[in-house]
Motif scaffolding. Sequence first.
Motif, short mmCIF file in Angstrom:
data_model
loop_
_atom_site.label_atom_id
_atom_site.label_comp_id
_atom_site.label_asym_id
_atom_site.label_seq_id
_atom_site.Cartn_x
_atom_site.Cartn_y
_atom_site.Cartn_z
N ASP A 87 0.84 -1.26 -0.15
CA ASP A 87 -0.03 -0.18 0.13
C ASP A 87 0.82 1.25 -0.06
O ASP A 87 0.49 2.19 -0.43
CB ASP A 87 -0.88 0.10 1.36
CG ASP A 87 -1.67 -1.16 1.41
OD1 ASP A 87 -2.52 -1.53 0.58
OD2 ASP A 87 -1.58 -1.98 2.27
N THR A 88 1.87 1.19 0.78
CA THR A 88 2.82 2.26 0.97
C THR A 88 4.36 1.74 0.74
O THR A 88 4.96 0.83 1.41
CB THR A 88 2.73 3.09 2.46
OG1 THR A 88 1.17 3.54 2.46
CG2 THR A 88 3.60 4.15 2.55
N LEU A 89 4.94 2.46 0.02
CA LEU A 89 6.74 2.37 0.04
C LEU A 89 7.16 3.39 0.97
O LEU A 89 6.80 4.53 1.02
CB LEU A 89 6.94 2.54 -1.59
CG LEU A 89 6.83 1.53 -2.65
CD1 LEU A 89 5.42 1.39 -2.86
CD2 LEU A 89 7.53 2.00 -3.78
N VAL A 90 8.33 2.71 1.72
CA VAL A 90 9.08 3.85 2.36
C VAL A 90 10.59 3.66 1.95
O VAL A 90 10.94 2.49 2.01
CB VAL A 90 8.84 3.32 4.14
CG1 VAL A 90 9.98 4.27 4.80
CG2 VAL A 90 7.63 3.49 4.32
N ILE A 91 11.08 4.55 1.37
CA ILE A 91 12.44 4.46 0.43
C ILE A 91 13.35 5.29 1.26
O ILE A 91 13.20 6.46 1.22
CB ILE A 91 11.97 4.71 -0.99
CG1 ILE A 91 10.95 3.90 -1.56
CG2 ILE A 91 13.63 4.74 -1.59
CD1 ILE A 91 10.64 4.34 -3.13
N GLY A 92 14.49 4.86 1.45
CA GLY A 92 15.58 5.61 1.97
C GLY A 92 16.59 5.96 0.87
O GLY A 92 16.92 4.95 0.05
N LEU A 93 16.57 7.22 0.78
CA LEU A 93 17.39 7.90 -0.21
C LEU A 93 18.58 8.59 -0.03
O LEU A 93 18.50 9.85 0.18
CB LEU A 93 16.34 8.66 -1.19
CG LEU A 93 16.95 9.50 -2.61
CD1 LEU A 93 17.73 8.54 -3.52
CD2 LEU A 93 15.94 10.20 -3.13
N PRO A 94 19.99 7.99 0.07
CA PRO A 94 20.94 8.81 0.11
C PRO A 94 21.41 9.38 -1.06
O PRO A 94 21.24 8.79 -2.01
CB PRO A 94 21.98 7.81 0.96
CG PRO A 94 21.51 6.54 0.36
CD PRO A 94 20.07 6.47 0.09
N ILE A 95 21.52 10.65 -1.05
CA ILE A 95 22.33 11.39 -2.37
C ILE A 95 23.78 10.93 -2.47
O ILE A 95 24.55 11.67 -1.55
CB ILE A 95 21.74 12.68 -2.45
CG1 ILE A 95 20.21 12.83 -2.39
CG2 ILE A 95 22.32 13.26 -3.72
CD1 ILE A 95 19.77 14.28 -2.54
N TYR A 96 24.02 10.18 -3.44
CA TYR A 96 25.70 10.14 -3.76
C TYR A 96 25.85 10.77 -4.83
O TYR A 96 25.42 10.60 -6.15
CB TYR A 96 25.85 8.69 -4.04
CG TYR A 96 25.52 7.80 -2.65
CD1 TYR A 96 25.57 8.32 -1.60
CD2 TYR A 96 25.29 6.34 -2.59
CE1 TYR A 96 25.50 7.48 -0.18
CE2 TYR A 96 25.02 5.63 -1.48
CZ TYR A 96 25.11 6.17 -0.32
OH TYR A 96 24.94 5.44 0.72
N ASN A 97 26.87 11.90 -4.89
CA ASN A 97 27.66 12.48 -5.92
C ASN A 97 26.16 13.08 -6.80
O ASN A 97 26.18 12.80 -7.93
CB ASN A 97 28.25 11.60 -6.90
CG ASN A 97 29.47 11.14 -6.06
OD1 ASN A 97 30.10 11.83 -5.45
ND2 ASN A 97 29.66 9.71 -5.96
N PHE A 98 25.36 13.74 -6.09
CA PHE A 98 24.01 14.50 -6.77
C PHE A 98 22.98 13.44 -7.31
O PHE A 98 22.12 14.13 -7.84
CB PHE A 98 24.59 15.59 -7.70
CG PHE A 98 25.96 16.01 -7.36
CD1 PHE A 98 26.00 17.06 -6.52
CD2 PHE A 98 26.93 15.63 -8.11
CE1 PHE A 98 27.04 17.56 -6.12
CE2 PHE A 98 28.44 16.39 -7.79
CZ PHE A 98 28.38 17.35 -6.74
#
Length: 198
Positions: A87-98
Motif C-alpha cells: 500500500d505504501t513504499l518507504v524508501i531511504g534515499l541517500p544522495i551520492y554524488n548528486f
Amino acid sequence: MTLNILRIDASVRREGSVSRELNDKVIDRFAAAGDVAVTKRDLITPLPLIDETWIGATFTDPEDRTDEQTRALELSDDLIAELQAADTLVIGLPIYNFAIPSGLKAWIDLVSRRGVTFRYTESGPVGLLTGKRAIVTVASGGTEVGSDIDFATGYLRHALAFIGITDVLFVKADRLAIDAEATLKAAEAAVAELPLAA
C-alpha cells in the motif's frame, strides 16, 4: 485493516545511515497507529544489472519466452510482486554524488516493465501501479533537496510516477555536513507530521 509497507533501504552503510534511521522512524510512526506488515528490500545486497537477455525477455510474449528468458525475469517478477502487494513504499534515499545510489537505479530498472508496471498508449506511457503512495527519506551531506544540483529527488519522483505512483512525500535531511543537528531535528519533526492515511 493491515497497512502493507514495502521498505527499501538504498544506503551502502548498515551503521550510521541517516536514511535507514529515518526509515525506522517512519515505520515506527505507522506501527504506533495501527497494524502494519513490513516487507524489507535492502539494496546493500547488490541487484544484478539488466542485460541483453533481460531486455529480450521483456520484449517477448510470456508464452514465447525461452527457459533462459524466463529465468532472467524471475528476480524482476519477485520485486514487482512486492510492489504490487504494498500500500505504501518507504524508501531511504541517500544522495551520492548528486544522484541516486546505483543499487536503487538497478531496482528501478528491474521493476519498470512494459505491460506489467506501465503500458504505452497513443498519449504516452501510463503507470499501472496506481493507488499507492511513497514516503522517501532523503539524506545528503551537502546537496540541498530541490536545488539545481539535486538530480536524485526529481528523478525518483518521475520514475515512480512512470509506474503509477504519483503520491510521493519527501522527508529531507539534506546538507548534513553543514548543520547535522538542526537538519535531523527538522527531519524528525517532518516524520511526526506525516499523514497516516493517503
